[in-house]
Design a protein around this motif. Structure first.
Motif, PDB file in Angstrom:
ATOM      1  N   SER A 224       9.128   4.698   3.279  1.00 36.10           N
ATOM      2  CA  SER A 224       9.770   3.766   2.339  1.00 36.10           C
ATOM      3  C   SER A 224       8.847   2.575   2.052  1.00 36.10           C
ATOM      4  N   LEU A 225       8.098   2.120   3.058  1.00 37.95           N
ATOM      5  CA  LEU A 225       7.151   1.019   2.818  1.00 37.95           C
ATOM      6  C   LEU A 225       6.068   1.454   1.829  1.00 37.95           C
ATOM      7  N   ALA A 226       5.536   2.662   2.038  1.00 36.53           N
ATOM      8  CA  ALA A 226       4.470   3.166   1.149  1.00 36.53           C
ATOM      9  C   ALA A 226       4.987   3.343  -0.276  1.00 36.53           C
ATOM     10  N   VAL A 227       6.223   3.856  -0.409  1.00 37.24           N
ATOM     11  CA  VAL A 227       6.797   4.058  -1.748  1.00 37.24           C
ATOM     12  C   VAL A 227       7.009   2.703  -2.431  1.00 37.24           C
ATOM     13  N   ASP A 228       7.603   1.759  -1.708  1.00 37.40           N
ATOM     14  CA  ASP A 228       7.889   0.440  -2.306  1.00 37.40           C
ATOM     15  C   ASP A 228       6.612  -0.290  -2.711  1.00 37.40           C
ATOM     16  N   ALA A 229       5.526  -0.051  -1.980  1.00 40.15           N
ATOM     17  CA  ALA A 229       4.272  -0.754  -2.293  1.00 40.15           C
ATOM     18  C   ALA A 229       3.432   0.017  -3.322  1.00 40.15           C
ATOM     19  N   VAL A 231       1.842   2.864  -2.995  1.00 37.90           N
ATOM     20  CA  VAL A 231       0.630   3.396  -2.370  1.00 37.90           C
ATOM     21  C   VAL A 231       0.353   4.803  -2.911  1.00 37.90           C
ATOM     22  N   ARG A 232      -0.937   5.164  -3.037  1.00 39.26           N
ATOM     23  CA  ARG A 232      -1.280   6.488  -3.545  1.00 39.26           C
ATOM     24  C   ARG A 232      -1.233   7.549  -2.450  1.00 39.26           C
ATOM     25  N   LYS A 233      -1.814   7.221  -1.298  1.00 37.98           N
ATOM     26  CA  LYS A 233      -1.852   8.207  -0.210  1.00 37.98           C
ATOM     27  C   LYS A 233      -1.509   7.532   1.122  1.00 37.98           C
ATOM     28  N   LEU A 234      -0.563   8.119   1.832  1.00 36.98           N
ATOM     29  CA  LEU A 234      -0.148   7.587   3.141  1.00 36.98           C
ATOM     30  C   LEU A 234      -0.704   8.488   4.241  1.00 36.98           C
ATOM     31  N   ILE A 235      -1.362   7.877   5.216  1.00 40.53           N
ATOM     32  CA  ILE A 235      -1.853   8.632   6.366  1.00 40.53           C
ATOM     33  C   ILE A 235      -1.026   8.238   7.587  1.00 40.53           C
ATOM     34  N   LEU A 236      -0.283   9.205   8.114  1.00 38.69           N
ATOM     35  CA  LEU A 236       0.509   8.953   9.317  1.00 38.69           C
ATOM     36  C   LEU A 236      -0.454   8.735  10.477  1.00 38.69           C
ATOM     37  N   PHE A 237      -0.209   7.684  11.263  1.00 41.25           N
ATOM     38  CA  PHE A 237      -1.205   7.266  12.245  1.00 41.25           C
ATOM     39  C   PHE A 237      -0.543   6.871  13.567  1.00 41.25           C
ATOM     40  N   LEU A 258      10.885  13.335   2.689  1.00 49.11           N
ATOM     41  CA  LEU A 258      11.434  11.988   2.489  1.00 49.11           C
ATOM     42  C   LEU A 258      10.839  11.330   1.250  1.00 49.11           C
ATOM     43  N   ALA A 259       9.576  11.646   0.976  1.00 42.45           N
ATOM     44  CA  ALA A 259       8.871  10.979  -0.127  1.00 42.45           C
ATOM     45  C   ALA A 259       9.199  11.583  -1.479  1.00 42.45           C
ATOM     46  N   LYS A 260       9.799  12.760  -1.492  1.00 48.83           N
ATOM     47  CA  LYS A 260      10.012  13.501  -2.744  1.00 48.83           C
ATOM     48  C   LYS A 260      10.700  12.672  -3.821  1.00 48.83           C
ATOM     49  N   SER A 261      11.727  11.912  -3.370  1.00 49.23           N
ATOM     50  CA  SER A 261      12.473  11.116  -4.355  1.00 49.23           C
ATOM     51  C   SER A 261      11.681   9.871  -4.756  1.00 49.23           C
ATOM     52  N   GLY A 262      10.582   9.610  -4.038  1.00 46.27           N
ATOM     53  CA  GLY A 262       9.854   8.354  -4.284  1.00 46.27           C
ATOM     54  C   GLY A 262       8.687   8.496  -5.234  1.00 46.27           C
ATOM     55  N   GLY A 263       8.556   9.633  -5.944  1.00 40.22           N
ATOM     56  CA  GLY A 263       7.488   9.742  -6.934  1.00 40.22           C
ATOM     57  C   GLY A 263       6.306  10.521  -6.410  1.00 40.22           C
ATOM     58  N   SER A 264       5.094   9.981  -6.614  1.00 42.09           N
ATOM     59  CA  SER A 264       3.897  10.790  -6.446  1.00 42.09           C
ATOM     60  C   SER A 264       3.132  10.519  -5.142  1.00 42.09           C
ATOM     61  N   LEU A 265       3.782   9.940  -4.162  1.00 44.92           N
ATOM     62  CA  LEU A 265       3.091   9.597  -2.921  1.00 44.92           C
ATOM     63  C   LEU A 265       2.557  10.857  -2.213  1.00 44.92           C
ATOM     64  N   GLU A 266       1.259  10.844  -1.895  1.00 47.23           N
ATOM     65  CA  GLU A 266       0.684  11.949  -1.104  1.00 47.23           C
ATOM     66  C   GLU A 266       0.754  11.551   0.365  1.00 47.23           C
TER      67      GLU A 266
END
Ligand SMILES: [Zn+2]
Ligand SMILES: [Zn+2]
Length: 279
Positions: A224-229, A231-237, A258-266
């Motif tokens: 949700s943080l990555a979607v709201d900001a 972000v183009r690509k999120l790396i789980l860390f 989870l990201a599906k509804s949030g657009g194009s986040l990879e």
């Protein structure tokens, strides 16, 4: 072992600079790779430290390039314990913990304790921001000419302030809510539009419920943080040491759903030796 068992260390190459983010045990293999690549040529690099928990500094004594006097290593970070960054790095190598003292390392090592949160390494602008983690801890955003990379290896969602029992005694519920909202809004702004976000997502949502206040993130809050900001690509860390490769595979799939509804986040997970190219 497919994702790797070392602790935090990420390298950013851009605009003629080598920037290393944190010096966990992964920095040992990075040192070997750099020595291999540079051969007899000097290595010049900058190491940015987010905080001084062991999993982020403990690899430094095993970093090969600091054992060669032709190499220049600048270390940047903030004081996490009121005794100075330099003192903290010195102490982990003091007798009887290690046979060589920090200042006996032959490499040209310069430690620069930061106060500013906006500075430059060569032509690269770097911004730092405190995050929600025990003791002093920052996240960095590195602005290269090919795009920006944000690095928040250790961060618990600000929403946790509302759930954390210890805080409830210190602050009124309204004040706690206000601080959580301000913290998150500030972080969204800090991350706005970044190309790659390397973010603490140590726990599944179920595990997180048993670890509120431990200083680490969960899948839903990371996505949700990555979607709201934007972000183009999120790396789980910051994978949990009890998670195996299959578990990390599952977490990637869950995060992608989870990201599906949030657009194009990879979304992907950090893996030892993985390389990402920004264009
Ligand atoms: Zn930490
Ligand atoms: Zn950590």
């Amino acid at each position: 072992m497919r994702y790797g068992g070392n602790t935090t260390c990420v390298e950013v190459r851009a605009d003629g600079e080598i920037i290393i983010l944190d010096a966990g045990s992964g920095i040992r293999a990075l040192g070997l790779a750099l020595e291999n690549e540079f051969g007899s040529r000097p290595i010049k690099l900058s190491l940015l430290i987010t905080h001084v928990h062991w999993d982020h500094i403990q690899g430094f004594p095993f970093f090969g390039p600091s054992y060669d006097d032709k190499n220049e290593i600048r270390i940047f970070g903030y004081d996490g314990a009121d005794i100075g960054l330099c003192e903290i790095l010195k102490r982990q190598m003091a007798t009887p913990f290690f046979p060589i003292a920090l200042y006996d390392l032959p490499g040209k090592i310069k430690i620069e304790e930061l106060e500013a949160t906006d500075f430059k390494i060569g032509n690269i602008r770097v911004r730092a921001r405190p995050v929600n983690h025990p003791s002093a801890c920052v996240g960095y955003r590195v602005f290269t000419s090919s795009g920006s990379v944000a690095f928040l290896p250790d961060h618990e969602p600000y929403e946790s302030l509302k759930l954390h029992a210890a805080d409830a005694h210190l602050l009124s519920p309204e004040e706690t809510r206000k601080r959580a909202a301000e913290g998150r809004a500030g972080l969204v702004k800090f991350l706005e539009g970044c190309d790659v976000l390397i973010l603490d997502s140590q726990y599944t949502d179920a595990e997180y419920q048993a670890h509120v206040g431990w200083g680490h993130g969960s899948l839903t809050s990371a996505v949700s943080l990555a979607v709201d900001a934007g972000v183009r690509k999120l790396i789980l860390f910051h994978h949990d040491p009890t998670h195996d490769d299959a578990m990390v595979d599952n977490m990637i799939q869950t995060a992608r759903k989870l990201a599906k509804s949030g657009g194009s986040l990879e979304i992907d997970a950090a893996r030892e030796g993985a390389e990402l190219t920004l264009t």
